[in-house]
Scaffold this motif. Structure first.
Motif, PDB file in Angstrom:
ATOM      1  N   LEU A  44      24.683 -33.201 -27.785  1.00 39.61           N
ATOM      2  CA  LEU A  44      24.973 -34.018 -28.973  1.00 39.61           C
ATOM      3  C   LEU A  44      24.949 -35.499 -28.637  1.00 39.61           C
ATOM      4  O   LEU A  44      24.348 -36.300 -29.358  1.00 39.61           O
ATOM      5  CB  LEU A  44      26.352 -33.665 -29.525  1.00 39.61           C
ATOM      6  N   ASN A  45      25.617 -35.864 -27.563  1.00 40.47           N
ATOM      7  CA  ASN A  45      25.736 -37.280 -27.209  1.00 40.47           C
ATOM      8  C   ASN A  45      24.413 -37.906 -26.779  1.00 40.47           C
ATOM      9  O   ASN A  45      24.204 -39.097 -26.983  1.00 40.47           O
ATOM     10  CB  ASN A  45      26.788 -37.464 -26.119  1.00 40.47           C
ATOM     11  N   ILE A  46      23.535 -37.119 -26.199  1.00 40.52           N
ATOM     12  CA  ILE A  46      22.227 -37.649 -25.805  1.00 40.52           C
ATOM     13  C   ILE A  46      21.336 -37.834 -27.025  1.00 40.52           C
ATOM     14  O   ILE A  46      20.737 -38.887 -27.213  1.00 40.52           O
ATOM     15  CB  ILE A  46      21.527 -36.723 -24.781  1.00 40.52           C
ATOM     16  N   ASP A  75      14.981 -34.558 -39.703  1.00 39.82           N
ATOM     17  CA  ASP A  75      15.729 -35.652 -39.114  1.00 39.82           C
ATOM     18  C   ASP A  75      15.624 -35.503 -37.608  1.00 39.82           C
ATOM     19  O   ASP A  75      15.883 -34.427 -37.071  1.00 39.82           O
ATOM     20  CB  ASP A  75      17.200 -35.592 -39.557  1.00 39.82           C
ATOM     21  N   SER A  76      15.248 -36.566 -36.902  1.00 44.98           N
ATOM     22  CA  SER A  76      15.002 -36.451 -35.457  1.00 44.98           C
ATOM     23  C   SER A  76      16.262 -36.533 -34.614  1.00 44.98           C
ATOM     24  O   SER A  76      16.224 -36.303 -33.423  1.00 44.98           O
ATOM     25  CB  SER A  76      14.010 -37.531 -35.003  1.00 44.98           C
ATOM     26  N   THR A  77      17.393 -36.857 -35.215  1.00 44.36           N
ATOM     27  CA  THR A  77      18.624 -36.982 -34.433  1.00 44.36           C
ATOM     28  C   THR A  77      19.628 -35.918 -34.839  1.00 44.36           C
ATOM     29  O   THR A  77      19.569 -35.363 -35.929  1.00 44.36           O
ATOM     30  CB  THR A  77      19.271 -38.366 -34.622  1.00 44.36           C
ATOM     31  N   LEU A  78      20.553 -35.644 -33.953  1.00 43.81           N
ATOM     32  CA  LEU A  78      21.678 -34.777 -34.276  1.00 43.81           C
ATOM     33  C   LEU A  78      22.738 -35.633 -34.947  1.00 43.81           C
ATOM     34  O   LEU A  78      22.811 -36.833 -34.731  1.00 43.81           O
ATOM     35  CB  LEU A  78      22.230 -34.138 -33.003  1.00 43.81           C
ATOM     36  N   HIS A  79      23.543 -35.028 -35.742  1.00 43.17           N
ATOM     37  CA  HIS A  79      24.532 -35.792 -36.497  1.00 43.17           C
ATOM     38  C   HIS A  79      25.862 -35.863 -35.767  1.00 43.17           C
ATOM     39  O   HIS A  79      26.397 -34.862 -35.318  1.00 43.17           O
ATOM     40  CB  HIS A  79      24.707 -35.184 -37.883  1.00 43.17           C
ATOM     41  N   VAL A 157      15.898 -42.076 -23.976  1.00 44.20           N
ATOM     42  CA  VAL A 157      17.014 -41.510 -24.731  1.00 44.20           C
ATOM     43  C   VAL A 157      18.164 -41.121 -23.792  1.00 44.20           C
ATOM     44  O   VAL A 157      19.334 -41.403 -24.072  1.00 44.20           O
ATOM     45  CB  VAL A 157      16.528 -40.319 -25.589  1.00 44.20           C
ATOM     46  N   ILE A 158      17.847 -40.483 -22.671  1.00 45.47           N
ATOM     47  CA  ILE A 158      18.902 -40.109 -21.710  1.00 45.47           C
ATOM     48  C   ILE A 158      19.496 -41.367 -21.082  1.00 45.47           C
ATOM     49  O   ILE A 158      20.716 -41.489 -20.935  1.00 45.47           O
ATOM     50  CB  ILE A 158      18.357 -39.138 -20.641  1.00 45.47           C
ATOM     51  N   HIS A 159      18.647 -42.323 -20.719  1.00 40.52           N
ATOM     52  CA  HIS A 159      19.120 -43.586 -20.134  1.00 40.52           C
ATOM     53  C   HIS A 159      20.088 -44.292 -21.086  1.00 40.52           C
ATOM     54  O   HIS A 159      21.136 -44.776 -20.664  1.00 40.52           O
ATOM     55  CB  HIS A 159      17.930 -44.487 -19.816  1.00 40.52           C
ATOM     56  N   GLU A 164      25.431 -46.301 -22.524  1.00 43.79           N
ATOM     57  CA  GLU A 164      26.471 -46.408 -23.549  1.00 43.79           C
ATOM     58  C   GLU A 164      27.665 -45.507 -23.242  1.00 43.79           C
ATOM     59  O   GLU A 164      28.550 -45.354 -24.072  1.00 43.79           O
ATOM     60  CB  GLU A 164      25.869 -46.079 -24.911  1.00 43.79           C
ATOM     61  N   GLN A 165      27.684 -44.895 -22.078  1.00 43.06           N
ATOM     62  CA  GLN A 165      28.741 -44.017 -21.602  1.00 43.06           C
ATOM     63  C   GLN A 165      29.054 -42.901 -22.590  1.00 43.06           C
ATOM     64  O   GLN A 165      30.202 -42.526 -22.790  1.00 43.06           O
ATOM     65  CB  GLN A 165      29.988 -44.823 -21.232  1.00 43.06           C
ATOM     66  N   ARG A 166      28.001 -42.339 -23.150  1.00 43.72           N
ATOM     67  CA  ARG A 166      28.147 -41.173 -24.027  1.00 43.72           C
ATOM     68  C   ARG A 166      28.108 -39.879 -23.230  1.00 43.72           C
ATOM     69  O   ARG A 166      28.312 -38.803 -23.769  1.00 43.72           O
ATOM     70  CB  ARG A 166      27.057 -41.179 -25.111  1.00 43.72           C
ATOM     71  N   LEU A 167      27.812 -39.991 -21.940  1.00 39.74           N
ATOM     72  CA  LEU A 167      27.794 -38.810 -21.053  1.00 39.74           C
ATOM     73  C   LEU A 167      28.959 -38.865 -20.097  1.00 39.74           C
ATOM     74  O   LEU A 167      29.370 -39.891 -19.669  1.00 39.74           O
ATOM     75  CB  LEU A 167      26.493 -38.762 -20.266  1.00 39.74           C
TER      76      LEU A 167
END
Length: 167
Positions: A44-46, A75-79, A157-159, A164-167
């Motif tokens: 989700l966060n990635i 939609d290309s992103t997860l919500h 996207v992973i970078h 953004e410290q989402r991982l």
């Protein structure tokens, strides 16, 4: 700057058991700042925040390939209102088919290809691995054309999630 690294593709995981003769497989790994993050939350966060240029490319791709029978997402992103992904959930154009604390697997299929994505976490790294089984010559041509874009987009996207410290 770039903390995303290509890593060896696992040879004995679930995705390896699904690999066909004509296929593409890769794996990218990045450090996590949240050691207890689950694989579902990492996915989700990635993939919940895509750069605008990626959304633009995906919209162009979707408008073009849907006429050839490729599966496309609306939609290309997860919500981000989701806090986790569960078995059977929609994850972009894919469906979650397996969920464990340290691995989540999503799947999509159309007449040209099967697409699997695995996200794993181990407390230090998150690894995103993809497998694309190419079923038709059109699928193989498509993969040859988009592979350079895949390499760039996946890394960016992973970078971004790491930065953004989402991982």
């Amino acid at each position: 700057m770039w903390k995303v690294k290509a890593v060896s593709v696992p040879k004995d995981d679930f995705l390896a058991s699904k690999r066909s003769k004509h296929s593409f497989r890769d794996a990218l790994s990045a450090p996590v700042s949240q050691p207890s993050i689950s694989a579902a939350k990492a996915q989700l966060n990635i993939f919940s925040r895509m750069p605008k240029w990626v959304d633009t490319l995906m919209n162009i791709r979707n408008k073009t390939v849907k006429y050839f029978g490729f599966k496309v997402a609306t939609d290309s992103t997860l919500h981000m209102e989701k806090t986790d992904l569960k078995l059977g959930d929609s994850a972009g154009f894919m469906t979650v088919i397996s969920v464990h604390d340290q691995e989540i697997i999503s799947f999509a299929e159309d007449k040209h290809m099967q697409f699997y994505m695995s996200v794993t976490t181990d407390g230090q790294q998150a690894t995103v691995s993809t497998l694309v089984n190419l079923k038709t010559p059109i699928g193989r041509l498509y993969m040859a054309l988009i592979t350079p874009f895949h390499w760039i987009i996946a890394r960016v996207v992973i970078h971004n999630a790491v930065q953004e410290q989402r991982l």
